[in-house]
Design an enzyme around this catalytic site. Structure first.
Site: not given
Length: 355
Positions: A78, A200, A350
């Site tokens: 990151y 997707r 999540k």
């Protein structure tokens, strides 16, 4: 040596009165000493009490999510990395445990989230300056309070900061099943803005489409459905989008641009495919599209704008208007939650650590 905000503690049965007023309780944290695969370089360890100064508060963490960016930071890929050794996590909600002698705006029992992006939320207690905490309504569900300041805030700011959208306008996005994607759909619906959503191809695509439409999506297409020369006929009476949001990259970004109207803008805020964005040349020449990037940490929201945005989002949550799927996992099962967050156990929700 950990930075001050990296200290944390696991809840114990010990009473607060057993600790001096200027000390935090001992803490338990998820720590990594080097960058690498998160499931191998992280460890759960205990950290001793921290001495508090007069302007600091000790926050007992209640919940903290495992975000993709958290995983990327541990991996070392990151762009913004805390010094190591470090404690994981950059988002979460807690309850004020104790305050320094000069603290007036916060009191024990207050529900708080970070008023700035701060590493080290995967711990049971955090000691930091009072200015870094923002008091929120106690009626807020902790799982939403823990996750409001990254994904939902990004969705809101991207809808507001790039194109002057008005009711009747249209946006298009890929990654529509993500929390950002789900929030974009709902926030757009509230404002009377149409949303076109790309997902997707999966065996359960039809069920996913139904879920997104229930959230307020106007159109949902799989990537294979968009492998056509033109998409105009797919829109029906919905206007072409002026704003596109891309978190996938690769050819999925090109599918977003396909929908944009003349002079439209695509904002990239992620690269889940880890592939370069591929945009066909004619879109630049004949449609004059613009490509922009977005990173919430670099937006430098002032305090008033941050608080206004967070208050607005949490009010929608408490009213049941803004929702998204999450899974609460006990902190002791951190590595199970981490595996799920990394996609190793088939969960797409999540993961929220509950302390």
């Amino acid at each position: 040596m950990f930075s001050r905000h990296s200290y944390l503690v696991v809840p114990t049965q010990t009473s607060v009165v057993n600790f001096p007023a200027t000390m935090s309780p001992p803490s338990t944290a998820v720590v990594y000493d080097q960058h690498g695969p998160p499931d191998t370089v992280t460890r759960v360890t205990k950290i001793p009490p921290v001495e508090m100064n007069e302007n600091e508060v000790c926050v007992k963490m209640l919940a903290a999510p495992i975000n993709p960016a958290d995983i990327n930071r541990i991996e070392g890929v990151y762009p913004v990395l805390p010094p190591i050794p470090a404690i994981g996590g950059w988002e979460g909600v807690g309850e004020i445990h104790s305050v320094g002698s000069a603290v007036m705006a916060l009191s024990p029992g207050d529900l708080v989230i970070h008023a700035a992006y701060l590493s080290g939320t995967w711990q049971t207690y955090v000691v930091e300056d009072q200015s870094l905490w923002y008091k929120i309504d106690k009626n807020t569900p902790i799982e939403y309070a823990a996750t409001i300041s990254v994904n939902p805030l990004s969705a809101l700011r991207m809808l507001e900061d790039f194109v002057a959208l008005k009711p009747g306008d249209t946006i298009v996005q890929n990654g529509a099943t993500s929390i950002v994607g789900q929030c974009v759909i709902q926030l757009a619906r509230i404002r009377g803005i149409h949303s076109i959503n790309i997902i997707r191809d999966k065996p359960e695509s039809d069920k996913i489409k139904e879920k997104l439409i229930k959230l307020g999506a106007n159109k949902v297409f799989t990537e294979s459905e968009l492998e056509v020369k033109g998409v105009k006929n797919l829109l029906g009476d919905i206007p072409k989008p002026s704003l596109g949001l891309n978190c996938i990259g690769g050819n999925a970004a090109n599918m977003v641009v396909k929908f944009l109207k003349q002079g439209g803008t695509m904002v990239t805020y992620g690269g889940m495919s880890k592939k370069p964005i591929t945009i066909s040349t004619p879109y630049f020449i004949f449609k004059d599209i613009s490509l922009k990037g977005y990173l919430l940490q670099e937006k430098n929201l002032d305090e008033a704008q941050y608080r206004c945005s967070i208050d607005h989002l949490l009010a929608l949550v408490r009213a049941g208007i803004l929702q998204y799927e999450m899974e609460m996992v006990p902190f002791k099962d951190f590595h199970i939650a981490l595996e799920k967050a990394m996609g190793k156990q088939g969960s797409h929700r999540k993961q929220i650590l509950k302390f």
